[in-house]
Design an enzyme around this catalytic site. Structure first.
Site, PDB file in Angstrom:
ATOM      1  CG  HIS A 298      -0.664 -13.958   9.436  1.00 14.24           C
ATOM      2  ND1 HIS A 298      -1.437 -12.889   9.846  1.00 14.24           N
ATOM      3  CD2 HIS A 298       0.528 -13.424   9.075  1.00 14.24           C
ATOM      4  CE1 HIS A 298      -0.738 -11.770   9.736  1.00 14.24           C
ATOM      5  NE2 HIS A 298       0.462 -12.073   9.270  1.00 14.24           N
TER       6      HIS A 298
ATOM      7  CG  ASP B  58      -3.491 -14.605  13.031  1.00 11.36           C
ATOM      8  OD1 ASP B  58      -2.926 -14.874  11.952  1.00 11.36           O
ATOM      9  OD2 ASP B  58      -2.872 -14.523  14.109  1.00 11.36           O
TER      10      ASP B  58
ATOM     11  CG  ASP C   5       0.648  -7.903   9.161  1.00 12.27           C
ATOM     12  OD1 ASP C   5       0.955  -8.958   8.599  1.00 12.27           O
ATOM     13  OD2 ASP C   5       0.980  -7.625  10.333  1.00 12.27           O
TER      14      ASP C   5
ATOM     15  CD  GLU D 227       2.780 -13.738  11.964  1.00 11.34           C
ATOM     16  OE1 GLU D 227       3.995 -13.449  11.940  1.00 11.34           O
ATOM     17  OE2 GLU D 227       1.885 -12.893  12.183  1.00 11.34           O
ATOM     18  CD  GLU D 228      -0.096 -10.262  13.266  1.00 17.42           C
ATOM     19  OE1 GLU D 228       0.757 -10.086  14.152  1.00 17.42           O
ATOM     20  OE2 GLU D 228      -0.059  -9.678  12.171  1.00 17.42           O
TER      21      GLU D 228
ATOM     22  CD  GLU E 291       4.253 -11.656   7.996  1.00 21.91           C
ATOM     23  OE1 GLU E 291       3.859 -10.469   8.100  1.00 21.91           O
ATOM     24  OE2 GLU E 291       3.799 -12.580   8.696  1.00 21.91           O
TER      25      GLU E 291
ATOM     26  CG  HIS F 163       0.827  -4.777  14.051  1.00 24.11           C
ATOM     27  ND1 HIS F 163       1.430  -5.535  15.024  1.00 24.11           N
ATOM     28  CD2 HIS F 163       0.615  -5.617  13.016  1.00 24.11           C
ATOM     29  CE1 HIS F 163       1.578  -6.786  14.594  1.00 24.11           C
ATOM     30  NE2 HIS F 163       1.088  -6.851  13.370  1.00 24.11           N
TER      31      HIS F 163
END
Length: 378
Positions: free
Chosen positions: A68, A70, A101, A135-136, A164, A350
């Protein structure tokens, strides 16, 4: 500067907060097309998706890298030591939102593909990338939509690496060969609103729910199995009241989530929870949302190739795990029998000051490259 770092930094510079791709996939397609990839881009309800595929020189498996572009919002930027969308190196680490990530994984895989094809040995089967910008976020118009289209036209996927960040303390110490399912619910319990000084004229739904809630918290839903930990049930939000401290609320609403293993079914969890509510005589409504079923990839060609590549590059014997949250692997597993997640250390994902060790970029690329050589050999 290495090719992996250069491409990772170019992706980090794009402020691709979900679901906005900000041109990440176009940049990647520009690198893939000269390598012989057919790039199919689509936009679904504001979500950008890319399916890029290259046919090899002989028959063989279809190997997909899924990822991903995003990222989650950076949070309070004043707490970052540098702009989250300006890639910055400090003390041997590359900082920026998406560094771990998972823009570094994407960069490492693309460069691995470039190097594989530059070796001139060719490859068997098909090599593909499936990238999304959803995805997020809610994950309703990203990978799941691409998988639906691929299934509708009979596309065959055999092996999938999801990039991931799976490593715990060191690059390569952990990979994910499955994930738990995620089942959410919203419970609304009715009472009778009234004045707190006259509780006999009201029915407090918070008080009514409390005994059932205590029972639900104490339940052992299952004991897991050899691949998965036990199913868990957690409350995420509780709302009741008018905001005044002298009013008994007329309704309480509770949001909850099951992270469940293959030891339980969706139906069994739903029935057991409703049974507790019924036993307590509650006047309630339930809304359910299933965001992913559990999936598991047994040891096979993909996991063995990745484990061997990790061992050769890092000297580590990787641990197979199904811990953590959901990923887009749950959608790909519907049409692909072998799905393994592998990527960099996840300690900073994150978070403020997300980063990846510069020293991990080349080994990550090399692990992907070794895996490709093994699985796509002619």
């Amino acid at each position: 500067m290495s090719e992996v770092r250069s491409l990772a930094e170019a992706l980090i510079r794009r402020r691709s907060v979900t679901p906005d791709d900000q041109g990440c996939q176009a940049l990647l397609a520009e690198r893939l097309r000269p390598l012989g990839f057919a790039c199919e881009s689509s936009v679904d309800n504001g979500v950008t998706n890319l399916w890029a595929v290259r046919r090899g020189e002989s028959d063989g498996p279809t190997l997909v890298f899924a990822g991903h572009t995003d990222v989650v919002p950076p949070g309070p930027t004043e707490q970052w030591h540098s702009d989250p969308f300006v890639p910055t190196v400090r003390e041997g680490r590359l900082y920026g939102r998406g560094a771990a990530d998972m823009k570094s994984s994407i960069a490492a895989f693309v460069v691995a593909v470039e190097q594989l094809l530059a070796e001139g040995a060719g490859h068997a089967g098909r090599l593909a990338l499936l990238l999304t910008s959803d995805e997020e976020g809610v994950a309703t118009d990203g990978t799941v939509r691409v998988v639906e289209r691929l299934a509708a036209r009979g596309e065959r996927l055999d092996l999938c690496i999801v990039g991931e960040p799976t490593s715990d303390a060191r690059l390569g110490d952990t990979l994910k060969n499955g994930r738990r399912g995620s089942l959410s619910g919203r419970l609304s319990v009715a009472g009778v609103q009234g004045h707190v000084a006259y509780p006999h004229l009201a029915r407090n739904p918070v008080h009514l729910l409390a005994p059932a809630l205590a029972e639900l918290v104490a339940i052992e839903w299952d004991r897991g199995n050899e691949h998965f930990p036990p199913t868990t049930w957690q409350v995420s939000n509780v709302q009741a009241g008018t905001g005044a401290n002298n009013v008994i609320p007329g309704r309480v609403t509770l949001d909850f989530n099951f992270r469940f293993s293959t030891a339980s079914s969706v139906e069994s969890l739903q029935q057991r929870l409703a049974g507790v509510l019924d036993a307590h005589g509650l006047d309630y409504q339930l809304e359910w949302s299933l965001s992913g079923m559990p999936f598991l990839t047994e040891r096979g060609a993909l996991s063995n190739a990745l484990a061997a590549a990790i061992r050769a590059e890092t000297g580590l014997e990787t641990v197979f795990s199904t811990s953590g949250g959901t990923s887009d692997g749950r959608f790909i597993a519907r049409i692909c029998p072998q799905v393994i997640e592998f990527g960099p250390v996840n300690a900073s994902i994150h978070k403020v000051d997300e980063h990846i060790a510069l020293a991990d970029l080349e080994p990550l690329k090399n692990i992907y490259l070794r895996t490709l050589r093994t699985l796509l050999a002619r």
